[in-house]
Design an enzyme around this catalytic site. Structure first.
Site: not given
Ligand code: NAD
Length: 349
Positions: A80, A186, A190
């Site tokens: 990351k 979102g 959705y």
């Protein structure tokens, strides 16, 4: 505190710090484990209060990526990157290019994708300076959508596959007529609702903004409920698709659903809640397993594979969850505990 003594250090292989005076870039890249392949993970830009806070976040997130990549059967490790700064205030194209050079300096040990505070256009600037950037490939997605590199459609499809497998495991039935409560409509929530509607599920939805709720009511025949109620409804499945830590001591007390399966990262406020859910007879789909569609998509963008190969890979999420559930039942262990040990078996062997 030194990096080696940091509570989140956990045998990280490589932690690199960058300060680029000209652009003001201050960033950290962490590679947790590259046993299965080069570390793949998003780059986040966030107004961290201190470099200690940024270090904490990057170490914790990169370790999480190792587990996620292993359980998604990717030949990738976990890593990351974080950039310290407010994306709305401090981000410049030159800073993004400097970040690209920082990624490049690790010679492929770390491959960067998108995370909070970053967009596909930022990644494209980084890609001007580095070949180790993924998630910028515009394509026509298998789900029938034009995709700009953002993996949300794949995440949603993977979560859908996971909800389906969890319902089959718990109730021995299909999704037809099953009541599913979705917290957060979102990018992922959705699309998940659309998949579930096509399979005949009955939807209950909550969000803090009305637009997507009204659309779900009109197009998917969904029932709108308040954010306060969504987790305590008398439904079959709860799908957390907003923020993390929504499964906490309080919400577990009032939970009626027998399956928790959604997209949000870090759904359990504390790891011991996995055992609490097990003792209540609730089947919990470990978050980093069910929401791995995003990283699977980024991986396939990097490999330039076909939509069919991506879809087949996403469908394996169902198989992985079934394996976790049967092992958890056999060993009388929480599903999150089983997922962690299965991941460790893969990346530590
Ligand atoms: P998003 O920001 O597009 O959607 C989140 C939605 O949740 C928004 O519509 C927001 O209004 C709503 N929300 C916020 N607080 C709420 C509340 N209290 N109650 C109900 N709704 C609330 O994010 P997304 O990309 O759809 O991701 C959803 C979750 O899935 C996040 O936790 C994210 O970390 C995780 N995730 C996303 C991806 C991906 O590919 N986008 C991949 C893996 C994990």
């Amino acid at each position: 505190m030194s990096v080696f003594d940091h509570i989140e250090f956990d045998e990280h292989e490589h932690v690199a710090f960058c300060h680029d005076k000209e652009t003001g870039l201050k960033a950290i890249i962490a590679v947790h484990n590259s046993h299965l392949g080069p570390a793949l993970g998003g780059c986040r830009m966030w107004p961290y209060a201190s470099s200690e806070e940024a270090l904490n976040d990057v170490l914790r997130l990169s370790k999480g990526m190792t587990y996620k990549a292993a359980m998604a059967n990717l030949s990738q490790g976990g890593g990351k990157a974080v950039i310290i700064g407010d994306p709305r205030v401090h981000k410049t194209p030159e800073m993004m290019r400097a970040m690209g050079r920082f990624v490049e300096s690790l010679s492929g040990k770390y491959i960067s994708a998108e995370d909070s505070g970053m967009s596909v256009s930022d990644l494209k600037l980084m890609a001007e300076e580095s070949t180790y950037i993924s998630g910028t490939k515009a394509s026509y997605h298998f789900a029938g959508e034009e995709a700009d590199g953002n993996p949300a459609p794949s995440t949603a499809y993977g979560v859908f596959v996971g909800v389906k497998a969890s319902v089959e495991y718990k109730f021995g039935t299909s999704l037809k007529g099953k009541k599913v409560a979705i917290q957060g409509l979102g990018h992922v929530g959705y699309r998940l609702a659309e998949h579930l509607h096509r399979e005949g599920a009955e939807l209950y939805v909550a969000d803090i903004y009305p637009e997507s709720l009204n659309r779900a009511k009109e197009q998917l025949n969904a029932t709108i409920v308040s954010p306060q109620e969504i987790l305590m409804l008398d439904v079959d499945v709860v799908a957390p698709c907003a923020m993390g830590a929504t499964i906490n001591r309080q919400s577990v007390e009032t939970l009626k659903a027998k399956v928790i399966a959604g997209a949000a990262n870090n759904q359990l406020a504390t790891e011991d809640l996995g055992e609490v859910l097990r003792s209540k007879g609730v089947l919990y789909a470990p978050d980093y397993v069910i929401n791995a569609g995003g990283i699977i998509d980024i991986y396939h963008q990097k490999m330039l594979s076909s939509n069919e190969a991506l879809k087949t890979h996403l469908e394996k999420i169902g198989h992985t969850l079934r394996e976790i559930y049967s092992r958890a039942d056999e060993q009388k262990l929480a599903t999150n505990v089983v997922a962690n040990s299965l991941a460790e078996e893969k990346f530590r062997k």
